[in-house]
Design an enzyme around this catalytic site. Structure first.
Site: not given
Ligand code: PXP
Length: 247
Positions: A10, A12-13, A21, A46, A48, A52-53, A73, A103-104, A154, A197, A219-220
């Site tokens: 993932n 996103d971050h 920035r 994702h 959103r 936001r990202h 997502e 976050t979700t 999931e 997650h 992801g994170h």
């Molecule tokens: N799966 C889903 C459905 C999510 O919404 C997220 C967070 O965006 C993740 C996996 C990944 O979670 P994390 O970023 O905490 O690893």
């Protein structure tokens, strides 16, 4: 025989840091290409409602350039459905979304919205997208996901990971037990099982070892770890730990 376990990274971050920035760097698409090179089986992003990202342009770029599957997502809204139908990504994962959340936070309440969601996912499935639903590891949600015709669930691993991080070991073990039982139930209902997650190098092994789980989305932690050791190295290490747990 154990089946293979896919890793969806993932990104996103990477976009979160870019957007802090404004401007173009760091580029999520570059991160996606690097994740691919490091052994990711897919990329998750994702889009959103508040952008936001990940941005619409990021999704355009990912659809254009990626050679691994994109897992988009999104919330179950008309706007997102139209975007998904325009792009037809390999997979669409429906998630709950609240503007004020960081976050979700939880899974989708499928059982409460069965009728609406059944109508929502039908055109996505017809368009060839693999429809996944992000849910808590709860029996009623799994049964409802199967009834509405989802291909995948999931399972939300956040409660398990939080309990681990906070040293609540009895809770952690209870959450893992729940994930174990519900992964088996979901597979018995004909659903493909994914999980994600909050997963880290420490928390991933028992989830990766669940034989029904076919894909993890992470992801994170990976993006954070990349600050210290580089993205390819962080993904390579996650892959190694997952594969070892699977074996
Ligand atoms: N799966 C889903 C459905 C999510 O919404 C997220 C967070 O965006 C993740 C996996 C990944 O979670 P994390 O970023 O905490 O690893």
């Amino acid at each position: 025989m154990t089946t293979s376990l896919r890793l969806g990274v993932n990104i996103d971050h990477v976009a979160t840091v870019r957007n802090a920035r404004g401007g173009d760097v760091p580029d999520p698409l570059r991160a996606a290409r690097m994740a691919e090179a490091a052994g990711a089986d897919g990329i998750t992003a994702h889009l959103r409602e508040d952008r936001r990202h990940i941005s619409d342009a990021d999704i355009d770029g990912l659809m254009r350039d990626l050679s691994v599957p994109l897992n988009l997502e999104m919330a179950a809204t008309d706007e997102m459905q139209a975007i998904a139908l325009r792009h037809r990504p390999h997979a669409v994962c429906l998630v709950p979304e609240r503007r004020e959340e960081r976050t979700t936070e939880g899974g989708l309440e499928v059982a409460r919205e069965e009728n609406r969601l059944a109508h929502f996912i039908a055109p996505l499935a017809e368009a060839g997208c693999r429809v996944s639903i992000f849910i808590a590891a709860d029996r009623p949600q799994i049964e409802a996901a199967a009834r509405i015709g989802a291909s995948v669930v999931e399972l939300h691993t956040g409660a398990y990971c939080d309990a681990h991080a906070e040293g609540r070991l009895a809770d952690r073990d209870a959450e893992l037990e729940r994930l174990t039982e519900m992964a088996a139930l979901a597979e018995a209902k004909g659903l493909e099982v994914h999980a994600g997650h909050g997963l880290t190098f420490e928390t991933v092994p028992p989830v990766a070892a669940l034989p029904q789980v076919r894909e993890l989305n992470i992801g994170h932690f990976l993006i954070g770890e990349a600050i210290f050791r580089g993205l390819e190295d962080a993904i390579g290490e996650m892959r190694r730990i997952m594969d070892a747990a699977r074996a």
